[in-house]
Design a protein around this motif. Sequence first.
Motif, mmCIF file in Angstrom:
data_model
loop_
_atom_site.group_PDB
_atom_site.id
_atom_site.type_symbol
_atom_site.label_atom_id
_atom_site.label_comp_id
_atom_site.label_asym_id
_atom_site.label_seq_id
_atom_site.Cartn_x
_atom_site.Cartn_y
_atom_site.Cartn_z
ATOM 1 N N ASP A 91 -21.893 -22.546 21.202
ATOM 2 C CA ASP A 91 -23.157 -22.806 20.560
ATOM 3 C C ASP A 91 -24.241 -22.972 20.418
ATOM 4 O O ASP A 91 -25.022 -22.841 19.765
ATOM 5 N N TYR A 115 -26.913 -20.081 22.383
ATOM 6 C CA TYR A 115 -26.145 -18.612 21.934
ATOM 7 C C TYR A 115 -27.889 -17.716 21.562
ATOM 8 O O TYR A 115 -27.833 -16.715 22.299
ATOM 9 N N ARG A 116 -29.132 -18.438 21.225
ATOM 10 C CA ARG A 116 -30.048 -18.274 21.497
ATOM 11 C C ARG A 116 -30.472 -17.183 22.581
ATOM 12 O O ARG A 116 -31.915 -15.887 22.614
ATOM 13 N N THR A 144 -21.582 -12.961 22.768
ATOM 14 C CA THR A 144 -22.994 -11.589 22.154
ATOM 15 C C THR A 144 -22.063 -10.630 21.889
ATOM 16 O O THR A 144 -23.445 -9.710 21.590
ATOM 17 N N ALA A 176 -18.504 -19.095 17.145
ATOM 18 C CA ALA A 176 -19.479 -18.476 15.890
ATOM 19 C C ALA A 176 -20.478 -17.706 15.825
ATOM 20 O O ALA A 176 -21.158 -16.926 15.673
ATOM 21 N N LYS A 177 -21.753 -18.508 16.785
ATOM 22 C CA LYS A 177 -22.847 -18.593 16.769
ATOM 23 C C LYS A 177 -22.838 -17.149 18.257
ATOM 24 O O LYS A 177 -24.201 -16.278 17.936
ATOM 25 N N SER A 225 -22.601 -14.369 16.148
ATOM 26 C CA SER A 225 -23.432 -13.687 15.002
ATOM 27 C C SER A 225 -23.908 -12.835 15.098
ATOM 28 O O SER A 225 -24.651 -12.071 15.193
ATOM 29 N N GLU A 237 -22.407 -9.443 15.527
ATOM 30 C CA GLU A 237 -22.626 -8.809 14.895
ATOM 31 C C GLU A 237 -23.691 -7.769 14.040
ATOM 32 O O GLU A 237 -23.655 -7.114 13.219
ATOM 33 N N ALA A 238 -24.467 -9.013 14.710
ATOM 34 C CA ALA A 238 -26.205 -8.302 14.269
ATOM 35 C C ALA A 238 -26.447 -7.441 14.437
ATOM 36 O O ALA A 238 -27.281 -5.690 14.244
ATOM 37 N N GLN A 283 -13.308 -14.307 15.451
ATOM 38 C CA GLN A 283 -13.719 -15.594 16.015
ATOM 39 C C GLN A 283 -12.542 -16.563 16.116
ATOM 40 O O GLN A 283 -11.673 -16.529 14.928
#
Length: 191
Positions: free
Chosen positions: A5, A8-9, A45, A66-67, A70, A73-74, A84
Amino acid sequence: MKPFDKVYRHYNTFMHNFKLFRVDQTLAFLNPGKDDTVADLGGGTGVYATAIARVCKKVHLFDESAKMLSIAEAQKPGNMIVHQCDITATPVADGCFDAILLSDVFHHVRDQRKLIDEIARIIKRDGTFVIMDFDARHLVTKCLGFFEQFLFGALHYKSRTSIEADLESAGFLKERELLEAPLFIQRWKKQ
């Protein structure tokens, strides 16, 4: 907060910049059929799961972060299901996957025997299992390990031969291998 987490970015950028994604090679090893249901364990991812989804009936992406999920998911295609969960205890039936991928994950799992047992449980007989991970003996692995340990805490690198012995004892037979230091990719068949 789960360890991944925190990053993640920046995860995909880091992996691309250091050329650590091996999507084409890994997909060639996995070689899923158009009617196959595939699991990507610890797939974060969704880079691999998204590629797999283009060529198979359904792909299930499992990760505890979760991150990280995410991001998946996008961009998720319609035939991808995201879970998850702890990948050593997935919420699916026995023998439900034609193929399973474990890419750059094994050394992050504390209870690796439990993970191998879970893979053996959820894969169909004669199913394909592909593992891509880092060779514990390579200098680059040791350097990456230092960096990863700083970010994620304890790592659990094992030698390739030790991983192979564990997979063989769980009823897998090695079919193919690519050694491309510091990485290795192996294709196994569930007996």
